[in-house]
Write an enzyme that holds these catalytic residues in place. Structure first.
Site, PDB file in Angstrom:
ATOM      1  N   ASP A   1     -13.382   7.374  -2.251  1.00 42.89           N
ATOM      2  CA  ASP A   1     -12.848   6.902  -3.545  1.00 42.89           C
ATOM      3  C   ASP A   1     -13.414   7.700  -4.729  1.00 42.89           C
ATOM      4  OD1 ASP A   1     -11.080   4.919  -2.715  1.00 42.89           O
ATOM      5  OD2 ASP A   1     -12.632   3.382  -2.660  1.00 42.89           O
TER       6      ASP A   1
ATOM      7  N   ASN B   1     -19.811  -5.143 -18.131  1.00 44.11           N
ATOM      8  CA  ASN B   1     -19.143  -6.052 -17.197  1.00 44.11           C
ATOM      9  C   ASN B   1     -19.309  -7.479 -17.672  1.00 44.11           C
ATOM     10  OD1 ASN B   1     -17.712  -6.335 -14.668  1.00 44.11           O
ATOM     11  ND2 ASN B   1     -19.543  -7.355 -13.888  1.00 44.11           N
ATOM     12  N   ARG B   2     -18.308  -8.319 -17.346  1.00 41.18           N
ATOM     13  CA  ARG B   2     -18.415  -9.723 -17.804  1.00 41.18           C
ATOM     14  C   ARG B   2     -19.648 -10.390 -17.194  1.00 41.18           C
ATOM     15  NH1 ARG B   2     -13.480 -12.683 -14.437  1.00 41.18           N
ATOM     16  NH2 ARG B   2     -14.289 -12.012 -12.415  1.00 41.18           N
TER      17      ARG B   2
ATOM     18  N   THR C   1      -9.138  -1.032   2.658  1.00 43.65           N
ATOM     19  CA  THR C   1      -8.994  -1.431   1.263  1.00 43.65           C
ATOM     20  C   THR C   1      -9.434  -2.881   1.092  1.00 43.65           C
ATOM     21  OG1 THR C   1      -7.501  -1.379  -0.638  1.00 43.65           O
ATOM     22  CG2 THR C   1      -6.497  -1.945   1.464  1.00 43.65           C
TER      23      THR C   1
ATOM     24  N   GLY D   1     -17.822  -3.516 -10.170  1.00 40.86           N
ATOM     25  CA  GLY D   1     -17.588  -3.863  -8.773  1.00 40.86           C
ATOM     26  C   GLY D   1     -17.892  -2.687  -7.862  1.00 40.86           C
TER      27      GLY D   1
ATOM     28  N   GLY E   1      -4.491   5.626 -12.203  1.00 38.86           N
ATOM     29  CA  GLY E   1      -5.215   5.783 -10.941  1.00 38.86           C
ATOM     30  C   GLY E   1      -4.440   6.478  -9.832  1.00 38.86           C
TER      31      GLY E   1
ATOM     32  N   SER F   1       0.828  -1.212   0.000  1.00 40.55           N
ATOM     33  CA  SER F   1       0.000   0.000   0.000  1.00 40.55           C
ATOM     34  C   SER F   1       0.865   1.267   0.000  1.00 40.55           C
ATOM     35  CB  SER F   1      -0.904   0.007   1.241  1.00 40.55           C
ATOM     36  OG  SER F   1      -1.561   1.256   1.326  1.00 40.55           O
TER      37      SER F   1
ATOM     38  N   ASN G   1     -14.220   3.404   2.793  1.00 35.17           N
ATOM     39  CA  ASN G   1     -12.750   3.365   2.771  1.00 35.17           C
ATOM     40  C   ASN G   1     -12.121   4.252   3.840  1.00 35.17           C
ATOM     41  OD1 ASN G   1     -12.923   6.008   1.798  1.00 35.17           O
ATOM     42  ND2 ASN G   1     -11.339   5.718   0.256  1.00 35.17           N
TER      43      ASN G   1
ATOM     44  N   LYS H   1     -13.836  -3.515   2.466  1.00 34.02           N
ATOM     45  CA  LYS H   1     -14.626  -2.280   2.361  1.00 34.02           C
ATOM     46  C   LYS H   1     -16.101  -2.457   2.713  1.00 34.02           C
ATOM     47  CE  LYS H   1     -11.749   0.256  -0.900  1.00 34.02           C
ATOM     48  NZ  LYS H   1     -11.659   0.943  -2.187  1.00 34.02           N
TER      49      LYS H   1
HETATM   50  P1  NAP Z   1     -14.243  -5.395  -7.282  1.00 30.93           P
HETATM   51  O1  NAP Z   1     -15.404  -4.978  -6.481  1.00 30.93           O
HETATM   52  O2  NAP Z   1     -13.601  -6.719  -7.010  1.00 30.93           O
HETATM   53  O3  NAP Z   1     -14.685  -5.325  -8.830  1.00 30.93           O
HETATM   54  C1  NAP Z   1     -13.825  -5.786  -9.840  1.00 30.93           C
HETATM   55  C2  NAP Z   1     -14.531  -5.718 -11.187  1.00 30.93           C
HETATM   56  O4  NAP Z   1     -13.614  -6.209 -12.171  1.00 30.93           O
HETATM   57  C3  NAP Z   1     -15.785  -6.579 -11.286  1.00 30.93           C
HETATM   58  O5  NAP Z   1     -16.708  -5.924 -12.112  1.00 30.93           O
HETATM   59  C4  NAP Z   1     -15.269  -7.851 -11.967  1.00 30.93           C
HETATM   60  O6  NAP Z   1     -16.222  -8.506 -12.763  1.00 30.93           O
HETATM   61  C5  NAP Z   1     -14.224  -7.288 -12.888  1.00 30.93           C
HETATM   62  N1  NAP Z   1     -13.203  -8.293 -13.183  1.00 30.93           N
HETATM   63  C6  NAP Z   1     -12.401  -8.941 -12.323  1.00 30.93           C
HETATM   64  N2  NAP Z   1     -11.599  -9.785 -12.973  1.00 30.93           N
HETATM   65  C7  NAP Z   1     -11.929  -9.697 -14.281  1.00 30.93           C
HETATM   66  C8  NAP Z   1     -11.492 -10.333 -15.459  1.00 30.93           C
HETATM   67  N3  NAP Z   1     -10.507 -11.255 -15.412  1.00 30.93           N
HETATM   68  N4  NAP Z   1     -12.054  -9.999 -16.637  1.00 30.93           N
HETATM   69  C9  NAP Z   1     -13.039  -9.075 -16.694  1.00 30.93           C
HETATM   70  N5  NAP Z   1     -13.519  -8.433 -15.611  1.00 30.93           N
HETATM   71  C10 NAP Z   1     -12.967  -8.738 -14.425  1.00 30.93           C
HETATM   72  O7  NAP Z   1     -13.049  -4.351  -7.164  1.00 30.93           O
HETATM   73  P2  NAP Z   1     -13.185  -2.769  -6.871  1.00 30.93           P
HETATM   74  O8  NAP Z   1     -13.082  -2.523  -5.430  1.00 30.93           O
HETATM   75  O9  NAP Z   1     -14.329  -2.250  -7.652  1.00 30.93           O
HETATM   76  O10 NAP Z   1     -11.814  -2.243  -7.500  1.00 30.93           O
HETATM   77  C11 NAP Z   1     -11.659  -2.255  -8.895  1.00 30.93           C
HETATM   78  C12 NAP Z   1     -10.290  -1.761  -9.309  1.00 30.93           C
HETATM   79  O11 NAP Z   1     -10.121  -0.411  -8.948  1.00 30.93           O
HETATM   80  C13 NAP Z   1      -9.139  -2.506  -8.666  1.00 30.93           C
HETATM   81  O12 NAP Z   1      -8.175  -2.695  -9.673  1.00 30.93           O
HETATM   82  C14 NAP Z   1      -8.646  -1.561  -7.607  1.00 30.93           C
HETATM   83  O13 NAP Z   1      -7.266  -1.750  -7.336  1.00 30.93           O
HETATM   84  C15 NAP Z   1      -8.902  -0.240  -8.282  1.00 30.93           C
HETATM   85  N6  NAP Z   1      -9.058   0.888  -7.331  1.00 30.93           N
HETATM   86  C16 NAP Z   1      -8.194   1.923  -7.451  1.00 30.93           C
HETATM   87  C17 NAP Z   1      -8.309   3.008  -6.605  1.00 30.93           C
HETATM   88  C18 NAP Z   1      -7.349   4.153  -6.741  1.00 30.93           C
HETATM   89  O14 NAP Z   1      -7.297   4.999  -5.831  1.00 30.93           O
HETATM   90  N7  NAP Z   1      -6.639   4.271  -7.841  1.00 30.93           N
HETATM   91  C19 NAP Z   1      -9.316   3.035  -5.635  1.00 30.93           C
HETATM   92  C20 NAP Z   1     -10.211   1.960  -5.557  1.00 30.93           C
HETATM   93  C21 NAP Z   1     -10.066   0.889  -6.421  1.00 30.93           C
HETATM   94  P3  NAP Z   1     -17.312  -9.538 -12.155  1.00 30.93           P
HETATM   95  O15 NAP Z   1     -18.380  -8.649 -11.591  1.00 30.93           O
HETATM   96  O16 NAP Z   1     -17.761 -10.310 -13.334  1.00 30.93           O
HETATM   97  O17 NAP Z   1     -16.590 -10.345 -11.122  1.00 30.93           O
END
Ligand code: NAP
Length: 284
Positions: A101, A149-150, A62, A127, A244, A15, A87, A66
């Protein structure tokens, strides 16, 4: 030593939040420290019983915690509750939770001149980050949202959340309708881990980017690698884009504001951005 703050999650060792917050404590001469704590979902009850409010005054949360922290809080920001994602927790008097976020992303995009008013957003992924971004976009002048989304059911769940809570058109898209949505898209945001280091996950093809209009802005929530293949291709096509990292810094600034009542400045942002770029560079 004064107060201790933390970021909880699992894994947590990579982190960047400790670096951001400890730098802010130095800048604002606060007698505080910020530490990473590896807390799995199973360890959350014990964390609330023995650590939060006792040894630490607040924390960031994180993945994967969450949603799991929500039942332990006395008050949760209504939009964070709707999106089931917190968060930032303050444990000063009662236990309060927010999500910074999506406002962090909105602030980050504004630095690039990309504001939500009148824009058509295409969210890739559905997600917890996507649902928070969708609601915040709807609350801040966005024109329409398409979600790809998939698992279609999760894209439809975001649209349903919006239809009940925000007056803007939202639809789940895939295949042909995804291509149509690209043609009218002003802002494309990747919220999936596709392209993230150490996952081995990549978009099968990036040809879809060619359907975007020339003025479209592309944002990837990923910052490791610093430039994902999605962003590299978007740049080749002459599109404006960001990773990001700005979002990560601004969500941290907004958490800091919740705890200390101080909003860090753009000078702080520039300094911390350079510091994190250097840290990410050393990690490779
Ligand atoms: P999450 O709730 O786990 O959602 C992940 C999403 O990605 C879901 O829609 C999932 O689809 C999809 N996914 C996962 N694996 C996949 C694959 N192999 N092919 C296609 N789709 C796939 O995660 P989250 O909390 O929303 O976070 C999402 C991303 O944002 C992460 O990479 C996280 O590190 C990033 N993030 C960045 C910040 C920042 O400050 N930059 C802040 C928050 C989050 P399904 O619904 O089909 O499972």
């Amino acid at each position: 030593m004064g107060k201790t703050y933390a970021v909880i999650g699992d894994p947590i060792e990579h982190s960047l939040s400790p670096s951001i917050h400890n730098t802010l404590y130095e800048i604002y001469k606060l007698d505080c420290e910020y530490i990473p704590l590896k807390i799995s979902i199973e360890q959350i009850p014990d964390f609330f019983n023995t650590v939060l409010g006792k040894k630490i005054s607040g924390c960031n949360v994180t993945m994967p915690d969450k949603q799991a922290v929500i039942p332990y809080l006395s008050w949760v920001d209504p939009d964070a509750l709707l999106c089931q994602s917190v968060n930032t927790i303050s444990a000063e008097e009662t236990l309060k939770g927010w999500s910074t976020d999506a406002p962090g992303l909105r602030t980050a995009l504004a630095q690039f001149g990309c504001r939500y008013q009148g824009k058509n957003l295409l969210l890739y992924g559905a997600g917890s980050a996507a649902s928070a971004i969708a609601l915040d976009f709807a609350r801040n002048g966005g024109e329409s949202i398409a979600v790809c989304n998939r698992s279609r059911a999760k894209a439809e769940a975001i649209c349903s959340l919006l239809s009940k809570n925000a007056p803007l058109p939202a639809k789940a898209v895939w295949d042909e309708t995804f291509l149509e949505a690209l043609e009218t898209c002003d802002l494309l945001i990747n919220t999936t881990p596709l392209g993230m280091s150490h996952t081995g996950l990549q978009f099968a093809s990036l040809d879809f980017l060619e359907a975007l209009p020339g003025h479209a802005f592309v944002c990837d929530l990923i910052y490791n690698p610093f430039e994902t293949r999605l962003l590299a291709r978007a740049k080749e096509l002459g599109l404006s884009c960001t990773n990001g990292l700005p979002m990560l810094i601004f969500q941290a600034f907004l958490s800091f504001q919740k705890w200390f009542g101080i909003l860090p400045t753009m000078e702080d942002y520039k300094m911390i951005y350079e510091k994190l770029v250097s840290e990410l560079g050393k990690r490779g």
